[in-house]
Design a protein around this motif. Structure first.
Motif, mmCIF file in Angstrom:
data_model
loop_
_atom_site.group_PDB
_atom_site.id
_atom_site.type_symbol
_atom_site.label_atom_id
_atom_site.label_comp_id
_atom_site.label_asym_id
_atom_site.label_seq_id
_atom_site.Cartn_x
_atom_site.Cartn_y
_atom_site.Cartn_z
ATOM 1 N N ARG A 6 3.660 6.762 12.639
ATOM 2 C CA ARG A 6 2.373 7.050 12.586
ATOM 3 C C ARG A 6 1.369 6.407 12.147
ATOM 4 N NH1 ARG A 6 1.990 11.308 8.329
ATOM 5 N NH2 ARG A 6 3.775 10.305 7.304
ATOM 6 N N VAL A 7 0.150 6.214 12.460
ATOM 7 C CA VAL A 7 -0.953 5.600 12.218
ATOM 8 C C VAL A 7 -2.001 6.593 11.376
ATOM 9 C CG1 VAL A 7 -3.013 3.868 12.952
ATOM 10 C CG2 VAL A 7 -0.682 3.546 13.837
ATOM 11 N N THR A 8 -2.266 6.400 10.257
ATOM 12 C CA THR A 8 -3.055 7.213 9.414
ATOM 13 C C THR A 8 -4.381 6.904 9.090
ATOM 14 O OG1 THR A 8 -2.201 7.038 7.300
ATOM 15 C CG2 THR A 8 -1.192 8.639 8.619
ATOM 16 N N MET A 9 -5.391 7.649 8.790
ATOM 17 C CA MET A 9 -6.453 7.161 8.036
ATOM 18 C C MET A 9 -7.020 8.106 7.019
ATOM 19 S SD MET A 9 -9.754 6.094 10.034
ATOM 20 C CE MET A 9 -9.917 4.427 9.867
ATOM 21 N N ALA A 10 -7.019 7.866 5.727
ATOM 22 C CA ALA A 10 -7.340 8.820 4.854
ATOM 23 C C ALA A 10 -6.196 9.739 4.738
ATOM 24 C CB ALA A 10 -8.584 9.423 4.656
ATOM 25 N N GLY A 11 -4.812 9.453 5.162
ATOM 26 C CA GLY A 11 -3.909 10.525 5.208
ATOM 27 C C GLY A 11 -3.712 11.307 6.454
ATOM 28 N N VAL A 12 -4.736 11.194 7.530
ATOM 29 C CA VAL A 12 -4.802 11.949 8.572
ATOM 30 C C VAL A 12 -4.230 11.055 9.732
ATOM 31 C CG1 VAL A 12 -6.335 13.323 10.157
ATOM 32 C CG2 VAL A 12 -6.912 13.069 7.867
ATOM 33 N N ALA A 26 4.253 -5.033 4.573
ATOM 34 C CA ALA A 26 5.062 -4.091 4.147
ATOM 35 C C ALA A 26 5.805 -4.218 2.623
ATOM 36 C CB ALA A 26 6.200 -3.696 4.909
ATOM 37 N N LEU A 27 5.869 -3.552 1.903
ATOM 38 C CA LEU A 27 6.446 -4.005 0.512
ATOM 39 C C LEU A 27 8.083 -4.192 0.883
ATOM 40 C CD1 LEU A 27 4.380 -1.727 -2.293
ATOM 41 C CD2 LEU A 27 4.313 -4.388 -1.720
ATOM 42 N N VAL A 28 8.453 -5.064 0.212
ATOM 43 C CA VAL A 28 9.988 -5.444 0.584
ATOM 44 C C VAL A 28 10.518 -5.131 -0.808
ATOM 45 C CG1 VAL A 28 11.962 -6.870 1.142
ATOM 46 C CG2 VAL A 28 9.816 -6.690 2.623
ATOM 47 N N LEU A 29 11.410 -4.367 -1.142
ATOM 48 C CA LEU A 29 11.853 -4.124 -2.537
ATOM 49 C C LEU A 29 12.429 -5.243 -3.094
ATOM 50 C CD1 LEU A 29 11.847 -1.495 -3.921
ATOM 51 C CD2 LEU A 29 14.229 -1.049 -3.298
ATOM 52 N N GLU A 30 13.393 -5.970 -2.237
ATOM 53 C CA GLU A 30 13.809 -7.434 -2.777
ATOM 54 C C GLU A 30 12.947 -8.130 -3.499
ATOM 55 O OE1 GLU A 30 14.629 -5.815 -0.154
ATOM 56 O OE2 GLU A 30 16.788 -5.907 0.358
ATOM 57 N N GLU A 31 11.797 -8.331 -2.740
ATOM 58 C CA GLU A 31 10.606 -9.473 -3.165
ATOM 59 C C GLU A 31 10.150 -8.920 -4.466
ATOM 60 O OE1 GLU A 31 8.248 -9.862 0.095
ATOM 61 O OE2 GLU A 31 9.663 -10.983 1.251
ATOM 62 N N LEU A 32 9.746 -7.638 -4.461
ATOM 63 C CA LEU A 32 9.162 -7.136 -5.574
ATOM 64 C C LEU A 32 10.166 -7.349 -6.890
ATOM 65 C CD1 LEU A 32 7.998 -3.703 -4.943
ATOM 66 C CD2 LEU A 32 6.587 -5.341 -5.419
ATOM 67 N N ILE A 33 11.370 -7.114 -6.618
ATOM 68 C CA ILE A 33 12.237 -7.066 -7.830
ATOM 69 C C ILE A 33 12.583 -8.693 -8.261
ATOM 70 C CG2 ILE A 33 14.682 -7.102 -8.280
ATOM 71 C CD1 ILE A 33 14.856 -4.737 -6.768
ATOM 72 N N GLN A 79 8.402 4.354 7.187
ATOM 73 C CA GLN A 79 7.316 3.468 6.999
ATOM 74 C C GLN A 79 5.961 3.921 8.063
ATOM 75 O OE1 GLN A 79 9.308 -0.266 6.374
ATOM 76 N NE2 GLN A 79 8.087 -0.102 4.478
ATOM 77 N N TYR A 80 4.728 3.823 7.726
ATOM 78 C CA TYR A 80 3.482 4.075 8.580
ATOM 79 C C TYR A 80 2.609 3.127 8.404
ATOM 80 C CZ TYR A 80 1.783 6.736 4.839
ATOM 81 O OH TYR A 80 1.007 7.018 3.487
ATOM 82 N N ILE A 81 1.639 3.146 9.162
ATOM 83 C CA ILE A 81 0.204 2.262 8.905
ATOM 84 C C ILE A 81 -0.895 2.911 8.414
ATOM 85 C CG2 ILE A 81 -1.182 0.725 10.243
ATOM 86 C CD1 ILE A 81 0.656 -0.060 12.028
ATOM 87 N N GLY A 82 -1.235 2.543 7.386
ATOM 88 C CA GLY A 82 -2.790 3.233 6.992
ATOM 89 C C GLY A 82 -3.966 2.350 7.163
ATOM 90 N N LEU A 83 -4.809 2.877 7.767
ATOM 91 C CA LEU A 83 -6.015 2.280 7.934
ATOM 92 C C LEU A 83 -7.072 2.492 7.065
ATOM 93 C CD1 LEU A 83 -6.554 2.601 11.822
ATOM 94 C CD2 LEU A 83 -5.471 0.674 10.855
ATOM 95 N N ALA A 98 -5.543 -2.874 7.666
ATOM 96 C CA ALA A 98 -4.522 -2.208 8.092
ATOM 97 C C ALA A 98 -3.378 -2.501 7.143
ATOM 98 C CB ALA A 98 -4.003 -2.485 9.646
ATOM 99 N N ALA A 99 -2.496 -1.423 6.562
ATOM 100 C CA ALA A 99 -1.568 -1.739 5.416
ATOM 101 C C ALA A 99 -0.215 -0.986 5.976
ATOM 102 C CB ALA A 99 -1.824 -1.354 4.295
#
Lengths: 154, 270, 260
Positions: free
Chosen positions: A58-64, A137-144, A112-116, A101-102
């Motif tokens: 999905r591509v969303t904008m304000a959740g829509v 995208a946030l990659v869990l390993e990198e965060l850790i 995972q989806y794209i938020g504008l 875009a995130a």
């Protein structure tokens, strides 16, 4: 003769039920919409890392939901990922040029989806334009890893 | 050409697996007559009919029908030839999903483009000939064995064939329907002038309608001739068969070791 | 030792031979010119193998959908991911369970009946007499049944899938309290019409061909005695089920397994 008439009716109903079932699977289960594809336009965005993003996300904008990811490929110029999105046609020419875009995750284990998010520039994005400001995208390993190295430096 | 025999069988050899069923059969079936093929059970009389009808292929030898070699024909011309043949099966072999009327109409529908009214006339005519016009709405499951065979006969003659093959037409019939069938076969032959082959081991009935008789045993033609000449044949095997003697050259016992020794053997093992 | 190798060779040869026979049989019966009469015969067989199998297929579909939802819920709820229930139910039904289970039921319900019917026709000499009348039984008896199976099983599979998804909704949403919007929403986000529904139907077409082919061939080639018919009927169900499961693995590997 009468028996063969009811039999033909039965077979006809059977096939009709099959076709209706297929329509149900199409519309309700796989979420195809009957909208014509003309009312959409393409936007591109390059991400350093797309994580687990998949085509048709999905591509969303304000959740829509405003569109879907059409394709993902490796851009060999910068060796990052080029994501092509199909966005609702009514937004064409209305999104500011500096929109971002995130790649986001729905829930902890969700897809995972794209938020504008809208920017503030006067110029707007047209079909085929590229969104410059992206967040990978946030990659869990990198965060850790970051967390651990922060801990160590303290 | 009309004097030439309708069916000629030359040097026919056929084996099923390891067992040889026919070892050189020669036979001539004349036009317009009833020819009977007789022999003890298990001599392959039905197999012979299947060879004539082209459903089985012989290992050697030829079958010619009206001058055409049955086993050299393409699948298409074989089916064409079969239009000119009718066959009455031992069990009747009516199509269980069609009623009596549709069974008789079946060959007409697949081979002709006749209008429905004409088909109806023809079907009723054939059913009238076998005396079952009143049973046309029944399904095959509702018929007695004799009636089923008469319907099958009506179906076999639906296309007015030139050759009709009867496979054991009298087996398992009560005396009344047996008499009806005997009469029907003879009458159809006289009225329509068709060539008939009757395979049977019912001596009395068969001899009463046949013009010529072949007796086969051990894969060969044992004797042939008119019914009268067979009746007085001096050959021991023919006499045993024609007069129905229980023991003779065709033994009563299946080949076995000595009875006495067999009994003692079983006793000894205990 | 040499005798054993020889026996293996003989077995191989005869297996290959009967496979060849069955192939020729399939080719000869499938490609005939359909007539008006042929369409009537075909309709009748669709009724027989399709409409009459509908009840058992739909009831099984309902139960399997309900069980999937129940099982899936107990697993997913541990991860707090019960919203993904719709996705799980729909994907397992459309990709695997609907084509496979419908084909297995079809083999048991319609395949065995086809074998027994054709076998009885053979035993009562109906096939031979049809041939003697000059009608090819492959065209008249076998072809309509083959084509009917080919059409009926995919339709039954669709029915199975629809009822299963609905049964999953019944248990998941109405009973266990999964939010209805996320049941359907997650399903729609993850099910791809071509990739999932289409591939499932493709599987079902392959199964339809194989199951009906095995059933009619076993009926046509059986030994016409009562023992022969019972054996051939059993063989139909066993061979057809094994073929369906084996082919399912192959097709899944090609379609979803990343082997391309």
């Amino acid at each position: 003769m009468k028996r063969s008439k009811t039999m033909e009716l039965g077979v006809g109903l059977f096939m009709l039920a099959g076709i209706i079932g297929l329509v149900f699977l199409g519309l309700r289960v796989s979420g195809l919409s009957l909208q014509t594809p003309e009312s959409r336009f393409e936007l591109q965005a390059n991400f350093a890392n797309i994580g687990g993003l998949k085509p048709r996300a999905r591509v969303t904008m304000a959740g829509v939901t405003v569109g879907r990811v059409e394709s993902i490929e490796l851009d060999t110029e910068w060796y990052d990922a080029r994501v092509v999105m199909e966005i609702d046609g009514e937004l064409e020419g209305k999104l500011p040029e500096d929109s971002t875009a995130a790649i986001l995750t729905s829930g902890l284990l969700g897809e995972q989806y794209i938020g504008l998010s809208v920017g503030g520039a006067p110029e707007t994005l047209e079909g085929g334009d590229r969104i410059r400001d992206t967040q990978s995208a946030l990659v869990l390993e990198e965060l850790i890893q970051q967390f651990v190295s922060n801990m160590a430096s303290e | 050409m009309t004097d030439s025999p309708f069916v000629e069988v030359e040097g026919l050899h056929y084996a099923r697996g390891e067992t040889a069923i026919f070892r050189g059969i020669d036979m001539v079936i004349p036009r317009g007559q009833v020819t009977a093929i007789m022999g003890p059970s298990g001599t392959g009389k039905t197999t012979l009919l299947k060879l004539v009808g082209g459903q089985l292929a012989p290992d050697a030898g030829r079958v010619r029908i009206d001058g055409e070699d049955v086993h050299r024909l393409s699948r298409k011309s074989l089916f064409g030839l079969r239009r000119r043949m009718g066959m009455l099966f031992q069990s009747g072999a009516l199509f269980s999903d069609l009623n009596v009327y549709e069974n008789v109409a079946f060959p007409l529908r697949v081979h002709t483009d006749l209008p429905e009214s004409m088909i109806r006339d023809l079907v009723l005519l054939k059913l009238q000939a076998v005396g079952l016009r009143g049973a046309r709405e029944l399904s095959p499951a509702e018929l007695s064995g004799g009636m089923a065979r008469r319907v099958a006969l009506a179906r076999a003659i639906a296309l007015d064939p030139e050759l009709i093959l009867y496979d054991e037409p009298f087996v398992g019939q009560d005396p009344i329907s047996m008499g009806v069938l005997v009469q029907l076969i003879r009458r159809l032959n006289d009225a329509l002038g068709l060539t008939a082959v009757v395979v049977s081991h019912d001596i009395k009935e068969t001899l009463s309608i046949a013009d010529y008789v072949y007796v086969i045993a051990d894969g060969q033609v044992m004797a042939h001739g008119t019914p009268e000449s067979l009746d007085v044949d001096q050959d021991a095997r023919v006499r045993q068969f024609v007069h129905g003697e229980p023991d003779g050259p065709v033994p009563f016992h299946y080949p076995a070791t000595d009875f006495h020794a067999d009994l003692m053997d079983a006793g000894g093992r205990q | 030792m040499i005798e054993r190798i020889r026996r293996l060779g003989r077995w191989g040869c005869s297996a290959l031979e009967s496979l060849g026979d069955a192939g020729i049989f399939l080719a000869q019966s499938m490609f005939g010119i359909p007539s008006v009469e042929g369409i009537r015969l075909w309709l009748r067989q669709v009724h027989f193998v399709g409409v009459l199998s509908l009840a058992i297929v739909l009831v099984s579909g309902l139960f399997i959908g309900m069980v999937l939802a129940l099982q899936g819920y107990t697993i997913l709820v541990d991860f707090g991911a019960e919203d993904a229930l719709g996705q799980m139910v729909a994907l397992s039904l459309l990709r695997e369970l609907a084509p496979v289970v419908a084909a297995l039921l079809f083999a048991g319900r319609a395949g065995s009946a086809l074998t027994a019917e054709i076998g009885l026709m053979k035993a009562t000499e109906q096939l031979t007499s049809m041939e003697m009348i000059g009608v090819d039984p492959l065209r008249r008896i076998v072809a309509p049944r083959l084509w009917a199976g080919f059409v009926a099983l995919p339709l039954l599979t669709i029915g199975f899938g629809v009822v299963g998804v609905w049964g999953g909704q019944l248990v998941g949403v109405q009973w266990l309290g999964v939010f209805e919007g996320s049941y359907w929403g997650n399903m729609q986000a993850s099910v791809d019409f071509i990739g999932d529904v289409g591939n499932g139907l493709l599987k079902s077409l392959v199964f339809a061909l194989v199951v009906t082919w095995i059933a009619v061939y076993q009926g046509y080639a059986l030994v016409p005695t009562s023992e022969g018919i019972s054996r051939a009927t059993t063989r139909t169900v066993v061979y057809a089920s094994l073929a369906v499961l084996g082919l399912d693995f192959l097709l899944t590997a090609v379609m979803f397994g990343g082997l391309s």
